[in-house]
Design an enzyme around this catalytic site. Structure first.
Site, short mmCIF file in Angstrom:
data_model
loop_
_atom_site.label_atom_id
_atom_site.label_comp_id
_atom_site.label_asym_id
_atom_site.label_seq_id
_atom_site.Cartn_x
_atom_site.Cartn_y
_atom_site.Cartn_z
N CYS A 1 -7.81 -12.34 19.20
CA CYS A 1 -8.36 -11.09 19.70
C CYS A 1 -9.72 -10.89 19.05
CB CYS A 1 -7.46 -9.92 19.32
SG CYS A 1 -5.73 -10.15 19.76
N ASP B 1 -10.39 -0.66 14.16
CA ASP B 1 -10.87 -0.70 12.78
C ASP B 1 -12.35 -1.05 12.73
OD1 ASP B 1 -8.42 -0.05 11.60
OD2 ASP B 1 -7.74 -2.14 11.64
N CYS C 1 -10.07 -8.58 15.94
CA CYS C 1 -9.03 -8.78 14.91
C CYS C 1 -9.40 -8.08 13.61
CB CYS C 1 -8.85 -10.27 14.66
SG CYS C 1 -7.63 -10.61 13.36
N ARG D 1 0.81 -1.20 0.00
CA ARG D 1 0.00 0.00 0.00
C ARG D 1 0.85 1.27 0.00
NH1 ARG D 1 -4.52 -0.18 2.78
NH2 ARG D 1 -3.62 -0.88 4.73
N TYR D 2 1.98 1.20 0.71
CA TYR D 2 2.86 2.36 0.81
C TYR D 2 3.99 2.22 -0.21
CZ TYR D 2 0.65 3.21 5.38
OH TYR D 2 -0.24 3.46 6.40
N CYS E 1 -2.80 -17.65 15.18
CA CYS E 1 -2.22 -16.95 16.33
C CYS E 1 -2.27 -17.88 17.53
CB CYS E 1 -3.02 -15.69 16.65
SG CYS E 1 -2.93 -14.42 15.38
N ASP F 1 -6.60 3.76 10.71
CA ASP F 1 -6.29 3.17 9.41
C ASP F 1 -7.47 3.53 8.51
OD1 ASP F 1 -4.84 1.60 7.54
OD2 ASP F 1 -4.13 0.37 9.21
N ARG G 1 7.31 0.04 1.46
CA ARG G 1 7.23 -1.07 2.42
C ARG G 1 6.01 -1.93 2.16
NH1 ARG G 1 5.84 3.75 4.26
NH2 ARG G 1 4.41 4.09 5.99
N ARG H 1 -8.15 -8.65 10.82
CA ARG H 1 -8.07 -9.61 9.73
C ARG H 1 -8.92 -10.85 10.01
NH1 ARG H 1 -2.49 -8.56 9.71
NH2 ARG H 1 -2.80 -6.49 8.83
N LYS I 1 -2.40 4.54 7.44
CA LYS I 1 -2.52 5.07 8.80
C LYS I 1 -2.53 6.60 8.77
CE LYS I 1 -0.20 1.01 10.56
NZ LYS I 1 0.15 0.41 9.25
C1 LIG Z 1 0.83 -0.59 9.08
C2 LIG Z 1 1.24 -1.00 7.75
C3 LIG Z 1 2.56 -0.86 7.34
C4 LIG Z 1 3.64 -0.27 8.23
O1 LIG Z 1 3.38 1.09 8.47
P1 LIG Z 1 4.39 1.93 9.40
O2 LIG Z 1 3.72 3.27 9.57
O3 LIG Z 1 5.69 2.00 8.67
O4 LIG Z 1 4.53 1.20 10.70
C5 LIG Z 1 2.89 -1.24 6.06
N1 LIG Z 1 1.97 -1.75 5.22
C6 LIG Z 1 0.68 -1.88 5.58
C7 LIG Z 1 -0.29 -2.41 4.60
C8 LIG Z 1 0.27 -1.52 6.85
O5 LIG Z 1 -1.01 -1.66 7.21
#
Ligand SMILES: *Cc1c(COP(=O)(O)O)cnc(C)c1O
Length: 403
Positions: free
Chosen positions: A141, A305, A144, A124-125, A137, A342, A128, A146, A349
């Site tokens: 929780c 969420d 959850c 998404r980002y 798990c 989120d 990363r 997911r 986020k």
């Molecule tokens: C939370 C998350 C991350 C990591 O986000 P950070 O702000 O770097 O901790 C990366 N990818 C996804 C899809 C996430 O939900």
């Protein structure tokens, strides 16, 4: 009443073993496999130890088709039998309300399924990815995010394509950060996790790896010296744990976190803000201060969420902002997490902060501090050209005189 007692003695780290398992040899108790084999995952097992309300009993029956119930003996022992509103109980014992889907709720609240270039890999980002390596798990929780795939009892299943995921990472150089999550990656054997980390570490552009896990809280017995020795081969490696209430930080958990920290692994904590669990400044303050004592830096406080069947656990957004307002300035800066939502449907986020800027005017801002005192902070003045020239002449003259 131990809820209140926790707040009066927030710095106490104690063991709750053997608690509801009085006959158990300590050798068994300290064995992660024994803990996993003896998880409470049936209505009968639960009722052997606790008097359930009708709402809980119905919740357990529902859970079999939605998100399984499973509670390690270690975590179960934190439940206060005398307190029907026990903050531990609300996290892991299903309730009837889970069966009601509010109009605003979603099966995939963070829009992950639509951001998967390969099944199991959420990108998404820009730099990363979130790598979902398992759907299991140690305990589940109830909120959850997911739950559509986690625990394996729902209609949808996690189908991580391992080889395709590694190949995507190998050919995508903008990914410099991989977050292993699931499910809980620390349920893997040391060897299996070692192989995953080794494969990731062989990709030159992956600079940073982290693991999201609640195992140190649910199953501290899993944090063995052998696991820590394996993990430390893969630095820089960070771990994000998930703790919601100060009672979860027992002496066993503190020791497990100490072993991870001693292996050089920076530790962060992610909490979910939950109604009746941790939605007060007093509980959050005790939690974040205990986390620092365990060498864990509070990282994110999540607004819960919009997951199906979670309305009874969610809080108004203003409550989270008020909690941050009650922490920032009042306690150690390191102890204050970032409150985030989120973005529903896949926005990532989004940070939410108390408002410290009261007013902006040309050339200045008006601010308030944590005590409500008001301050003005001006924008930088520009030196007039004539004054600068005069200054330059003076410097030149004195340099000439000194030569
Ligand atoms: C939370 C998350 C991350 C990591 O986000 P950070 O702000 O770097 O901790 C990366 N990818 C996804 C899809 C996430 O939900």
């Amino acid at each position: 009443m131990s809820h209140a007692a926790d707040l009066n003695t927030p710095l106490e780290f104690r063991s709750h073993a053997p608690g509801y398992w009085p006959e158990t040899a300590m050798g068994h108790w300290h064995d992660a496999r024994w803990q996993l084999r003896h998880r409470v995952d049936t209505l009968a097992g639960l009722e052997e130890r606790l008097v359930l309300s009708d709402v809980e009993r119905a919740g357990v029956l529902l859970a079999g088709h939605k998100l399984a119930m499973s509670i390690t003996p270690h975590f179960f022992n934190l439940i206060d039998r005398e307190d029907p509103d026990c903050p531990i109980r609300r996290q892991v014992i299903p309730r009837l309300e889970e069966g009601w889907t509010a109009p605003e709720e979603l099966a995939d609240p963070c829009g992950e399924d639509s951001h998967m270039p390969v099944p199991g890999l959420v990108h998404r980002y820009p730099d990363r990815v979130l790598f979902l390596v398992t759907d299991r798990c140690a305990s589940y929780c109830r909120y959850c995010t997911r739950s559509r795939v986690v625990s394996g009892v729902g209609e949808q299943h996690l189908e991580t394509q391992w080889e395709a995921a590694f190949r995507y990472l190998e050919r995508t150089p903008q990914v410099r950060d991989v977050l292993l999550s699931g499910g809980d990656p620390l349920l893997f054997t040391d060897d299996r996790l070692d192989r995953v980390l080794t494969r990731l570490r062989a990709i030159p552009h992956i600079q940073f790896v982290r693991i999201g896990t609640r195992i140190p809280i649910f199953l501290p017995q899993r944090i063995t010296p052998a696991l820590c020795a394996m993990l430390r081969k893969h630095h820089p490696l960070f771990i994000s744990i998930h703790t919601n209430h100060p009672r979860e930080l027992t002496s066993e958990v503190r020791d497990a976190l100490g072993r991870l920290a001693d292996a050089g692994i920076p530790l962060g904590n992610q909490s979910v803000l939950l109604r009746g669990v941790n939605d007060s400044v007093a509980v959050q303050r005790a939690l974040v201060q205990k986390l620092l004592m365990c060498r864990v830096r509070p990282y994110y406080l999540y607004q819960c969420d919009l997951i199906n069947g979670s309305a009874h656990l969610r809080t108004p957004v203003a409550d989270g902002i008020a909690i941050i307002d009650g922490l920032r300035g009042h306690t150690t800066g390191y102890a204050v997490p970032q409150f985030v939502i989120d973005g529903p449907g896949g926005g990532g986020k989004i940070p939410l902060n108390p408002e410290y800027i009261i007013d902006t005017a040309p050339g200045k801002v008006t601010l308030r501090n944590y005590e409500g005192e008001v301050f003005e902070y001006p924008d930088p003045s520009q030196p007039p050209a004539a004054e600068l020239r005069e200054l330059l002449d003076k410097c030149t003259a004195s340099a000439a005189a000194g030569r």
